[in-house]
Scaffold this motif. Structure first.
Motif, PDB file in Angstrom:
ATOM      1  N   GLU A  52       9.725   6.453   2.624  1.00 28.81           N
ATOM      2  CA  GLU A  52       9.795   5.686   3.863  1.00 28.81           C
ATOM      3  C   GLU A  52       9.128   4.339   3.636  1.00 28.81           C
ATOM      4  N   VAL A  53       9.838   3.252   3.950  1.00 31.70           N
ATOM      5  CA  VAL A  53       9.342   1.900   3.718  1.00 31.70           C
ATOM      6  C   VAL A  53       9.118   1.211   5.057  1.00 31.70           C
ATOM      7  N   SER A  54       7.932   0.635   5.222  1.00 34.41           N
ATOM      8  CA  SER A  54       7.600  -0.124   6.424  1.00 34.41           C
ATOM      9  C   SER A  54       7.188  -1.532   5.998  1.00 34.41           C
ATOM     10  N   LEU A  55       7.959  -2.536   6.441  1.00 33.87           N
ATOM     11  CA  LEU A  55       7.725  -3.920   6.031  1.00 33.87           C
ATOM     12  C   LEU A  55       7.317  -4.759   7.234  1.00 33.87           C
ATOM     13  N   VAL A 112       5.551   3.701   1.878  1.00 36.27           N
ATOM     14  CA  VAL A 112       5.203   2.400   1.301  1.00 36.27           C
ATOM     15  C   VAL A 112       5.122   1.391   2.435  1.00 36.27           C
ATOM     16  N   THR A 113       3.946   0.787   2.583  1.00 38.64           N
ATOM     17  CA  THR A 113       3.730  -0.233   3.608  1.00 38.64           C
ATOM     18  C   THR A 113       3.440  -1.555   2.904  1.00 38.64           C
ATOM     19  N   GLU A 116       0.840  -1.195   0.000  1.00 36.44           N
ATOM     20  CA  GLU A 116       0.000   0.000   0.000  1.00 36.44           C
ATOM     21  C   GLU A 116       0.877   1.248   0.000  1.00 36.44           C
ATOM     22  N   PRO A 117       1.049   1.894  -1.155  1.00 37.26           N
ATOM     23  CA  PRO A 117       1.800   3.154  -1.187  1.00 37.26           C
ATOM     24  C   PRO A 117       0.900   4.334  -0.844  1.00 37.26           C
ATOM     25  N   SER A 118       1.472   5.360  -0.266  1.00 37.51           N
ATOM     26  CA  SER A 118       0.755   6.593   0.040  1.00 37.51           C
ATOM     27  C   SER A 118       1.517   7.738  -0.611  1.00 37.51           C
ATOM     28  N   ALA A 144      16.036  -5.141   5.956  1.00 32.20           N
ATOM     29  CA  ALA A 144      15.247  -5.114   4.715  1.00 32.20           C
ATOM     30  C   ALA A 144      14.622  -3.748   4.472  1.00 32.20           C
ATOM     31  N   GLU A 145      14.115  -3.125   5.542  1.00 32.29           N
ATOM     32  CA  GLU A 145      13.457  -1.833   5.366  1.00 32.29           C
ATOM     33  C   GLU A 145      14.427  -0.769   4.878  1.00 32.29           C
TER      34      GLU A 145
END
Length: 533
Positions: free
Chosen positions: A345-348, A315-316, A305-307, A328-329
């Motif tokens: 910003e990436v949240s995995l 990006v989640t 889910e990108p915002s 990884a993040e």
């Protein structure tokens, strides 16, 4: 001074000589002028000359009037549209499109602009404005009292108009104006579905009730795009078909300039919106690829889910991986920021899954169950749409999921022609190319088959053949006979009936013939006595 006569004689002699170069260069110009004159003559005599302008204008004027029936249909269409949007049901939304009467005053505005009838323009504009405001307020009231006030996918889909929406509105308006001018009323069903006037208005009401400015203005812009494109295209079509007008030549030129300018003014923001949508789609795909690259291609991205509205972009994602990767993040964030050339910003969320044979079998079974659920949902969706379009309960729709076939017998609708039922089947069949959709219509009259004389060409003499409208009438009769299984009788002169009989043979259909008279008058196509009501 004696040289002057000599000079004049030389000039006269020079003038008397034929100028081959001028003749040669003028010949193509005269040829083009002749072709243009021939085309104008054909268009004026065989096309615009066959249009009953008075009948078309009177019908458009009467159907666009403000009345109790008009407001009732607006409210019913608006209510169905907003409920379908809240339930995220495409089938219900389609029903609202079919009921919406807003196309009539919009077309009235277009024809009034073309003919310069400002009294009619005020009447159509008044009907359109009152109907529009009534629909918005009615939808807003339903949303206020509704326990469901979530932005569904159907609502979100109508908040970001782009250039493709303008193109759809333009082509639909051309088809709608042509159908109204030439009397092809069955086509209006498809035009109503394509243009989707009521759903954007319902979303405007939703945005008003929930005080959501993004939803309100986005859907309002979509409605204005559809409205403007339909009205101005109808104006252009009416002028092309030679509808008489009280406008002067200078006013006509200004009208053409303003129509072009309006389309350009709409196209610019819609193009920018389309470009943003394309970029977001590409960015989402890049984000998915980056996450897969970080996990060495062994992981599965189950949800991403990108915002794009936040700064930096967020990006989640949920990742199913056989091995948890600590950094990884940060790695995904660095790679994606470099590729998109903007902060990200990436949240995995990493979920560890097994790699054994049993885990693989379980995953395979899960996919099979998911496919079965999707197939069942698709079948239910098709059944819902068929029941709505055919006017029957969903229990009367036969769906064979194994053979991908859906059958329904339509309920008789007042004013619906055989062509309208065929158009309904084509519309839903086009949305499900892998399915065999069959709609059985009620017994309705079949259109006559007309003929025209084809000019001589080369060694071939002039001959008579079916018109394009006649060929469509044959195809429609063949479709109706295939659905109903009733015999058909063809009546007309021997020459014309022979051509029609041959055309039906190409559809593997035999017909009963009744021959009388000579010439190529329109051939009557009717159901045999045992096929009547």
């Amino acid at each position: 001074m004696q040289s002057e006569p000599t000079s004049d004689a030389a000039v006269s002699a020079s003038t008397a000589q034929p100028d081959n170069s001028s003749t040669t260069s003028a010949r193509p110009t005269r040829g083009f002028a002749e072709v243009l004159a021939t085309f104008r003559g054909w268009w004026g005599h065989d096309v615009t000359g066959t249009v009953d302008q008075i009948a078309v204008i009177e019908k458009r004027r009467s159907e666009g009037q403000l009345s109790a029936r008009y407001l009732l249909m607006v409210s019913m269409s608006a209510g169905i549209a907003i409920l379908g949007l809240l339930l995220s049901s495409p089938a219900v939304v389609i029903g609202a499109m079919l009921l919406s009467p807003l196309m009539d005053p919009i077309m009235g505005v277009g024809f009034a602009l073309a003919t310069g009838d400002f009294k009619w323009l005020r009447q159509s504009g008044k009907s359109l404005a009152i109907g529009t405001l009534f629909a918005i307020v009615f939808c807003a009231l339903i949303v206020v009292i509704s326990p469901l006030q979530t932005v569904t996918s159907e609502i979100a889909a109508r908040t970001r108009p782009n250039l493709f929406d303008l193109a759809v509105a333009f082509f639909s308006a051309v088809a709608g104006a042509y159908a109204m001018i030439r009397g092809r009323e069955g086509t209006i069903v498809g035009v109503a579905i394509a243009t989707a006037l009521m759903p954007p208005l319902a979303v405007v009401g939703f945005g008003l009730a929930t005080l959501n400015g993004t939803v309100f203005w986005g859907s309002l812009f979509l409605f204005i795009t559809n409205l403007t494109a339909i009205a101005l295209t109808a104006t252009a079509m009416a002028r092309i078909y030679g509808f008489s007008t009280s406008l002067s030549e200078k006013q006509t030129q200004w009208q053409a300039i303003l129509i072009f300018a309006a389309f350009v003014a709409l196209a610019i923001p819609l193009f920018l919106s389309l470009r943003q949508i394309v970029w977001e789609s590409q960015a989402t795909r890049q984000a998915s690829n980056v996450v897969m690259e970080v996990f060495g291609g062994r992981a599965t991205v189950s949800q991403l889910e990108p915002s794009f509205e936040t700064d930096p972009m967020q990006v989640t994602a949920t990742v199913l991986t056989p091995e948890i990767i600590g950094d990884a993040e940060s790695r995904a964030q660095a790679l994606l920021s470099r590729q998109l050339d903007r902060p990200v910003e990436v949240s995995l969320t990493q979920l560890r899954v097994g790699t054994s044979a049993q885990a693989a079998e379980e995953a395979q079974l899960a996919r099979a169950r998911a496919q079965e659920r999707d197939a069942l949902e698709q079948a239910r969706n098709i059944a819902d749409r068929l029941s709505l379009l055919a006017g029957v309960p969903v229990e009367e729709v036969t769906v064979d999921r194994d053979r991908r076939r859906a059958l329904v017998t339509a309920k008789p609708l007042d004013g619906a022609t055989m062509d309208a039922y065929a158009e309904l089947e084509r519309r839903i069949d086009a949305t499900e190319p892998e399915w065999d959709i069959r709609l059985t219509p009620p017994v309705r009259p079949l259109p006559p088959i007309t003929f025209e004389q084809v000019p001589a060409e080369g060694d071939e003499p002039a001959r008579w053949a079916m018109t394009a409208q006649g060929a469509r009438a044959v195809a429609l009769a063949a479709w109706a006979q295939n659905r109903l299984g009733l015999p058909i009788t063809v009546s007309g002169s021997a020459e014309a009936v022979a051509i029609v009989r041959n055309a039906f043979s190409h559809h593997n259909l035999s017909v009963t013939t009744r021959e009388s008279g000579n010439g190529y008058a329109p051939v009557t196509v009717s159901w045999s006595p045992q096929g009547s009501d």
